[in-house]
Motif scaffolding. Sequence first.
Motif, short mmCIF file in Angstrom:
data_model
loop_
_atom_site.label_atom_id
_atom_site.label_comp_id
_atom_site.label_asym_id
_atom_site.label_seq_id
_atom_site.Cartn_x
_atom_site.Cartn_y
_atom_site.Cartn_z
N MET A 42 -2.67 3.12 -7.97
CA MET A 42 -2.15 2.19 -6.76
C MET A 42 -1.72 3.12 -5.58
SD MET A 42 -2.34 -0.78 -7.61
CE MET A 42 -1.36 -1.51 -6.24
N VAL A 43 -1.19 4.52 -6.06
CA VAL A 43 -1.08 5.51 -4.92
C VAL A 43 -2.44 5.89 -4.17
CG1 VAL A 43 -0.32 7.72 -4.57
CG2 VAL A 43 0.89 6.37 -6.15
N SER A 56 -3.06 3.17 -1.77
CA SER A 56 -2.30 3.36 -0.68
C SER A 56 -3.15 4.45 0.03
CB SER A 56 -0.91 3.78 -0.87
OG SER A 56 -0.02 4.32 -0.02
N THR A 72 1.84 11.27 1.45
CA THR A 72 1.02 10.30 0.45
C THR A 72 0.03 11.35 -0.28
OG1 THR A 72 1.00 8.43 2.24
CG2 THR A 72 -0.65 8.38 0.71
N HIS A 96 -0.52 -1.50 9.81
CA HIS A 96 -0.68 -1.50 8.22
C HIS A 96 -0.44 -0.25 7.44
CE1 HIS A 96 -3.13 -4.96 9.67
NE2 HIS A 96 -3.31 -5.58 8.80
N CYS A 146 1.14 0.16 3.37
CA CYS A 146 0.65 1.45 2.80
C CYS A 146 1.99 2.46 2.04
CB CYS A 146 -0.48 2.37 3.41
SG CYS A 146 -1.96 1.74 3.85
N GLY A 147 2.82 2.49 2.71
CA GLY A 147 4.03 3.12 2.39
C GLY A 147 4.84 2.22 1.31
N GLN A 153 -4.55 4.54 3.98
CA GLN A 153 -3.70 5.33 4.93
C GLN A 153 -4.58 6.42 5.66
OE1 GLN A 153 -2.15 9.13 5.90
NE2 GLN A 153 -2.79 8.74 3.85
N THR A 160 3.10 10.01 7.34
CA THR A 160 2.23 9.32 6.57
C THR A 160 1.10 10.13 5.76
OG1 THR A 160 0.66 8.79 8.19
CG2 THR A 160 2.41 7.27 8.03
N ARG A 189 8.15 6.81 0.07
CA ARG A 189 7.95 5.32 0.71
C ARG A 189 8.63 5.14 2.11
NH1 ARG A 189 9.81 1.19 -3.81
NH2 ARG A 189 7.63 1.64 -4.82
N LEU A 236 3.43 0.77 -1.15
CA LEU A 236 2.86 1.08 -2.35
C LEU A 236 3.23 2.41 -3.28
CD1 LEU A 236 -0.66 -0.25 -1.57
CD2 LEU A 236 1.05 -1.33 -3.21
N LEU A 237 3.76 3.29 -2.41
CA LEU A 237 4.15 4.64 -3.14
C LEU A 237 5.44 4.56 -3.98
CD1 LEU A 237 3.78 6.99 0.03
CD2 LEU A 237 2.14 6.34 -1.60
#
Length: 426
Positions: A15-16, A19, A125, A181, A185-186, A23, A121, A80, A188-189
């Motif tokens: 999932m990262v 993201s 990430t 958006h 993305c953030g 991103q 960001t 996040r 999901l971290l």
Amino acid sequence: MARRAEPPDGGWGWMVVLSAFFQSALVFGVLRSFGVFFVELVAAFQEQAARVSWIASIGIAVQQFGSPVGSALSTKYGPRPVVMAGGILAASGMLLASFATSVTHLYLSIGLLSGSGWALTFTPTLACLSRYFSRRRSLATGLALTGVGLSSFAFAPLFQWLVSRYAWRGALLLVSALSLHLVACGALLRPLSLTEDPAVGGPGAQLSSLLRHGPFLRYTVALTLINTGYFIPYVHLMAHLQDLDWEPLSAAFLLSVVAVSDLVGRVASGWLGDTAPGPVARLLMLWTALTGVSLALFPVARTPTALMVLAVAYGFTSGALTPVAFSVLPELVGTGRIYCGLGLVQMVESIGGLLGAPLSGYLRDTTGNYTASFVVAGAFLLVGSGILITLPHVFCFSASASKPQDPKMDAVDTQVSLTKEGLQED
């Protein structure tokens, strides 16, 4: 939060990766497609190419120079909230840019404000992703960064269509909506706590160790040189093609060809980085050299076929160097120092991002064409590739040299060996 002995190499890590995919698309996909706006802004404000080039260069430089801030905030608060705040800043900058009445306004809105958002960001990430993977790190990074290639393929013609339909102000307004958006993305971290984290010390101790680590310093210099020439086609290739009397949509299509090749290169390089014998740094050296050669050959190509071949070659090799560049760093400094290490690298290499495009624009204004611009850009990458040869074990073909540090290694012993190696290398 329970601490893990080693990265899970999967689980929520995928999932990262998702993201990071979106991103990277919303940060570097926009930057790589900025050539569409470059031509419009030169005409709208009646400015020289060098002055308009500072818009993208300031954005890249702020993103990289501000990366230590994003890293430090992520260490304290987790990635996040930091990435979500960055998404708001990036979208706000694009929104304000749509109302700009001078190039200076664009420096402040896109360059400074959006650049600050990107700084909060990208690095957190990628650092978070590196902590979730060990054996599959190159592949995971390559998959995450395919977002750049896919978005470049889609954004270049999309932005050109938006500009033709809504003018550059309306197009920037819609880019602002896309950038928002990044907040999702953030969300999901999820931060990951590793057992080695307490032993590596705080940011001050990590920084002291890194500044005495010879291979890390040489790696940083190499990436700075690479960064100086890397983005030149995404800023000036479209203008170069228009100098050759290409239609805007045809030029945008060639950028899309570069983007598709970039996508294939990232996946292929990520797979090779995890399976090929020897250190990942050797692959980085190879891809960097080939990228530099393809850049230097762009002025020689005049026919559509030759330009298409070079676009494929540049796209593949420039895409291939990116995932392995991020995979080399954890092998040099360890997973526990990845936030600090990546932030420091991004800050220093911002010098290249800041100067690259304006230097290319200055050479265009001075010589009347982009020949010197592309040759000099290629030379920067070739010099960077030469510095990468000096990294440890680049020419070692043993299986152990190709593996990252054992995540189960005691972090205190890692700290001692890291410092000793840096002193010896110096």
